[in-house]
Scaffold this active site. Structure first.
Site, short mmCIF file in Angstrom:
data_model
loop_
_atom_site.label_atom_id
_atom_site.label_comp_id
_atom_site.label_asym_id
_atom_site.label_seq_id
_atom_site.Cartn_x
_atom_site.Cartn_y
_atom_site.Cartn_z
N CYS A 142 0.83 -1.21 0.00
CA CYS A 142 0.00 0.00 0.00
C CYS A 142 0.87 1.26 0.00
CB CYS A 142 -0.91 -0.01 1.23
SG CYS A 142 -1.85 1.50 1.47
N CYS A 166 0.53 3.19 3.26
CA CYS A 166 1.28 2.57 4.36
C CYS A 166 2.77 2.90 4.23
CB CYS A 166 1.07 1.06 4.38
SG CYS A 166 -0.58 0.55 4.96
N ASP A 223 -2.04 16.52 -1.09
CA ASP A 223 -2.32 15.68 -2.26
C ASP A 223 -1.30 16.01 -3.35
OD1 ASP A 223 -3.72 14.94 -4.90
OD2 ASP A 223 -5.08 14.10 -3.40
N HIS A 240 -3.77 0.32 8.52
CA HIS A 240 -4.29 0.02 7.19
C HIS A 240 -5.74 -0.46 7.31
CE1 HIS A 240 -4.24 -0.92 2.95
NE2 HIS A 240 -4.90 -2.02 3.27
N GLY A 258 -14.95 5.73 -6.85
CA GLY A 258 -13.79 6.49 -7.30
C GLY A 258 -12.55 6.31 -6.45
N HIS A 269 -6.71 2.40 0.86
CA HIS A 269 -6.38 2.69 2.25
C HIS A 269 -7.31 3.85 2.59
CE1 HIS A 269 -3.16 3.11 5.54
NE2 HIS A 269 -4.03 4.06 5.81
N HIS A 302 -9.03 7.07 3.31
CA HIS A 302 -8.50 8.43 3.33
C HIS A 302 -9.60 9.43 3.06
CE1 HIS A 302 -8.05 7.08 -0.86
NE2 HIS A 302 -8.10 8.35 -1.24
#
Length: 119
Positions: free
Chosen positions: A7, A10, A33, A49, A99, A104, A106
């Site tokens: 991930c 992670c 971002d 996770h 989407g 993970h 968020h």
């Protein structure tokens, strides 16, 4: 704390992939971002996770509460204009149809001029 070695988030938590951090504590990490939609755009993730919002259980309620109460403070600290004229958006994409690109959990915190607003 559970982690997934495949991930990307992670790996960001572990520090093996760099990020521009907004906030960090023992359970939560927030970072900018890499492809922002607006002047304010950062992600808030649990360090544990959790693949998606669909995987949240009642045991996660305190963590999610902390994340949701942290989002307004971080939005303001990172340039979101004050409520009610300003504000910010919180988006949680869940699953392929929702989407979600990184599996993970968020939250996107997005503020400033709205590129999604119809003229």
């Amino acid at each position: 704390m559970r982690s997934d070695p495949n991930c990307i988030f992670c790996k960001i938590v572990e520090g093996t992939i760099p990020s521009r951090k907004v906030y960090e504590d023992d359970e939560i990490l927030a970072f900018h971002d890499i492809a922002p939609w607006a002047p304010v755009h950062f992600l808030v993730i649990p360090k544990e996770h959790i693949p998606s919002l669909a995987h949240v259980t009642p045991e996660h309620a305190p963590l999610l509460g902390r994340i949701m109460t942290l989002a307004p403070r971080l939005a303001a600290e990172n340039g979101a204009e004050p409520y009610p004229e300003g504000g910010f958006r919180v988006v949680v994409n869940t699953g392929e149809h929702g989407g979600q690109e990184v599996h993970h959990l968020h939250l996107h915190v997005i503020g400033g001029p709205r590129p999604w607003k119809k003229g």
